[in-house]
Design a protein around this motif. Sequence first.
Motif, short mmCIF file in Angstrom:
data_model
loop_
_atom_site.label_atom_id
_atom_site.label_comp_id
_atom_site.label_asym_id
_atom_site.label_seq_id
_atom_site.Cartn_x
_atom_site.Cartn_y
_atom_site.Cartn_z
N GLY A 130 0.82 -1.20 0.00
CA GLY A 130 0.00 0.00 0.00
C GLY A 130 0.85 1.25 0.00
N LEU A 131 0.27 2.34 -0.45
CA LEU A 131 0.93 3.63 -0.46
C LEU A 131 0.17 4.60 0.44
N THR A 132 0.88 5.55 1.02
CA THR A 132 0.26 6.71 1.63
C THR A 132 0.52 7.90 0.71
N LEU A 133 -0.55 8.55 0.29
CA LEU A 133 -0.47 9.71 -0.60
C LEU A 133 -0.89 10.97 0.15
N VAL A 268 -3.54 3.23 -0.33
CA VAL A 268 -4.02 3.18 -1.71
C VAL A 268 -3.15 2.20 -2.51
N PRO A 269 -3.68 1.64 -3.60
CA PRO A 269 -2.91 0.66 -4.38
C PRO A 269 -1.73 1.29 -5.11
N LEU A 270 -0.76 0.46 -5.43
CA LEU A 270 0.42 0.94 -6.15
C LEU A 270 0.07 1.46 -7.53
N SER A 288 4.82 7.18 1.85
CA SER A 288 5.29 5.88 2.35
C SER A 288 4.78 4.77 1.45
N CYS A 289 5.50 3.67 1.47
CA CYS A 289 5.09 2.43 0.78
C CYS A 289 5.34 1.31 1.78
N PHE A 290 4.36 0.47 1.99
CA PHE A 290 4.48 -0.51 3.08
C PHE A 290 3.86 -1.85 2.69
N PRO A 291 4.34 -2.94 3.30
CA PRO A 291 3.70 -4.24 3.09
C PRO A 291 2.33 -4.25 3.73
N ALA A 292 1.38 -4.90 3.10
CA ALA A 292 0.01 -4.93 3.61
C ALA A 292 -0.41 -6.37 3.90
#
Length: 404
Positions: A130-133, A268-270, A288-292
């Motif tokens: 997932g991303l945080t925008l 949110v999706p990549l 941020s980009c993180f494992p979900a």
Amino acid sequence: MDIRAVPEAHIDRALELAYLVFHHRPDEARRKHYAQLMLDCERIGAYDGDVLVGFAAAFRFTLSVPGGELPCPGLTFVCVAPTHRRRGVLTAMLRELFARCTGQGAPVTALWASEDVIYGRFGFGTATQGLTLEVDSRRPLALRVEPDERPLRLVDPADAPALLGPYYERTRAERAGRIARGASWWADEWLVEEDEDDDELSPPRVVVLGDPVAGYAVYRTKGEDEDAHRPGLVRVDDLEADGPREAAALWRYLASIDLTGLVRAWGVPLDEPLLRFAGDRDQVRITSCFPALRLRLVDVAAALTARSWAAEADLVLEVRDAHVPANAGRFRLLASPGGATYGPTDAAADLVLDVRDLGECYLGGSEVGALVAAGVVEERTKGAARALDEALRTPRLPHTVDAF
């Protein structure tokens, strides 16, 4: 240790153990909420005599996979008493979970991102990310596509499950990695009046595009803090849309709410289309980009033959699995858009990989070739990784925002 089912009468004991381990002090309302959740879960306990020293619960989820869906217990509330660590309690409880999955015909199980160093060794692979925008909304959101101009309307959160549920189910089928949401999950997880992590946030707001529904967003707001030089915030929890124009209409609305200057969307999706149709990428930042979702293939044969395939592949996989012996060995995968077969073989392996790696790639979110390049998958036949990647490919990246 005696590993057995935790009866309903012991739910409070199990939750008290979880609060001890996670240093958590929920209020009475949250305690009742957690206890209610546990009633509908698989419950596994580790007992030392009459003392509960380990606990694991699993939601009875249904997960979308390419071409269909599968029962997928969702592991949660996993804890071991500090007096009983490093004595094999977690290993015993997870093996019991895997055995239950096999007995109940659930070829996969999952958990939300946790410590990879722990769950990776039990075969869980990172299947979605997932991303945080963040959107700077102090000025109008610049867009490269024309937003859908159908009317937007705010709906009462109490009416949202009935209105959004059928739409969510339809869109869920178009992207792997998403759990089915019943009315209680909508009400108790997405539309709770007070946010557990931030009591300054507003109650949930639900905005819907079009009639019939062509998209929606669930969000909360927070006012400006002049002393901290913090603009008003719109926190987006969930957003779905039929296409880019519909998504653009929702993002434009969220970025234009009065007395706010920042939109933050977590999970949110990549392949979120806003990243492509934003007219000014300096206005839209990935923070941020993180494992979900971490996925574990408990029955590799059943999982592989249950999903759809984008291309033909004829490969021998040598699979390592330290916890489910039936998965370990060499197997021939014959896959095509018409289906797949998977069975034992004595032929030489084309790829050697851990069950964790299969879990990471199963939904189409990771490439086997990247794992070969990283040195964690061994390619013994040139081109084998590419062939498997082409067969696993999905039109949209897998994604879920349902943390559990």
